[in-house]
Design a protein around this motif. Structure first.
Motif, PDB file in Angstrom:
ATOM      1  N   ALA A   1      -1.369   3.417   8.453  1.00  0.00           N
ATOM      2  CA  ALA A   1      -0.663   2.143   7.787  1.00  0.00           C
ATOM      3  C   ALA A   1      -1.013   2.178   6.188  1.00  0.00           C
ATOM      4  O   ALA A   1      -2.814   1.795   5.669  1.00  0.00           O
ATOM      5  CB  ALA A   1      -0.309   1.396   7.838  1.00  0.00           C
ATOM      6  N   PRO A   2      -0.238   2.755   5.206  1.00  0.00           N
ATOM      7  CA  PRO A   2      -0.655   3.279   3.685  1.00  0.00           C
ATOM      8  C   PRO A   2      -1.161   1.250   2.914  1.00  0.00           C
ATOM      9  O   PRO A   2       0.074   0.819   3.361  1.00  0.00           O
ATOM     10  CB  PRO A   2       0.171   3.997   2.575  1.00  0.00           C
ATOM     11  N   GLY A   3      -1.860   1.469   2.675  1.00  0.00           N
ATOM     12  CA  GLY A   3      -1.809  -0.308   1.485  1.00  0.00           C
ATOM     13  C   GLY A   3      -0.803  -0.580   0.350  1.00  0.00           C
ATOM     14  O   GLY A   3      -0.705  -1.789   1.948  1.00  0.00           O
ATOM     15  N   HIS A   4       0.218   0.497   0.212  1.00  0.00           N
ATOM     16  CA  HIS A   4       1.369   0.139  -0.407  1.00  0.00           C
ATOM     17  C   HIS A   4       2.706  -0.927   1.573  1.00  0.00           C
ATOM     18  O   HIS A   4       3.292  -1.530   0.593  1.00  0.00           O
ATOM     19  CB  HIS A   4       1.965   1.378  -1.109  1.00  0.00           C
ATOM     20  N   ALA A   5       2.334  -0.306   2.486  1.00  0.00           N
ATOM     21  CA  ALA A   5       2.975  -0.117   3.258  1.00  0.00           C
ATOM     22  C   ALA A   5       2.554  -1.364   4.344  1.00  0.00           C
ATOM     23  O   ALA A   5       3.731  -2.963   4.057  1.00  0.00           O
ATOM     24  CB  ALA A   5       2.884   0.834   4.594  1.00  0.00           C
ATOM     25  N   VAL A   6       1.504  -2.429   4.041  1.00  0.00           N
ATOM     26  CA  VAL A   6       1.044  -2.939   4.109  1.00  0.00           C
ATOM     27  C   VAL A   6       1.029  -3.895   3.126  1.00  0.00           C
ATOM     28  O   VAL A   6       1.739  -5.220   3.767  1.00  0.00           O
ATOM     29  CB  VAL A   6      -0.859  -3.551   4.876  1.00  0.00           C
TER      30      VAL A   6
END
Length: 83
Positions: A17-22
């Protein structure tokens, strides 16, 4: 008025999961919303208009800052029976 928010953030990464998704997940899970469903290809949340609109503002600001290059969203007015 009740609203349903559907959104995705990009770029996708199926391995991690990319940071923006987290960040997006954190925003909707901590917002004052009635229902939240977070998945790898799309996310939904429901609640009163003020809560959903506040979450959209926070979602856009935080995910773009965290590296999202695109945020796709749709907001629908829902009837109580649609839940």
């Amino acid at each position: 008025m009740r609203l349903r928010l559907e959104f995705t953030t990009e770029p996708f990464d199926l391995d991690e999961a990319p940071g923006h998704a987290v960040v997006a997940r954190e925003v909707v899970e901590t917002a004052d919303l009635d229902a939240v469903d977070v998945g790898p290809f799309g996310n939904t949340a429901e609640g009163g208009a003020d809560a959903v609109l506040a979450a959209v503002d926070t979602l856009l600001r935080r995910t773009l800052t965290a590296g999202a290059t695109r945020v796709t969203l749709q907001v629908n007015v829902i009837e109580e029976d649609d839940r």
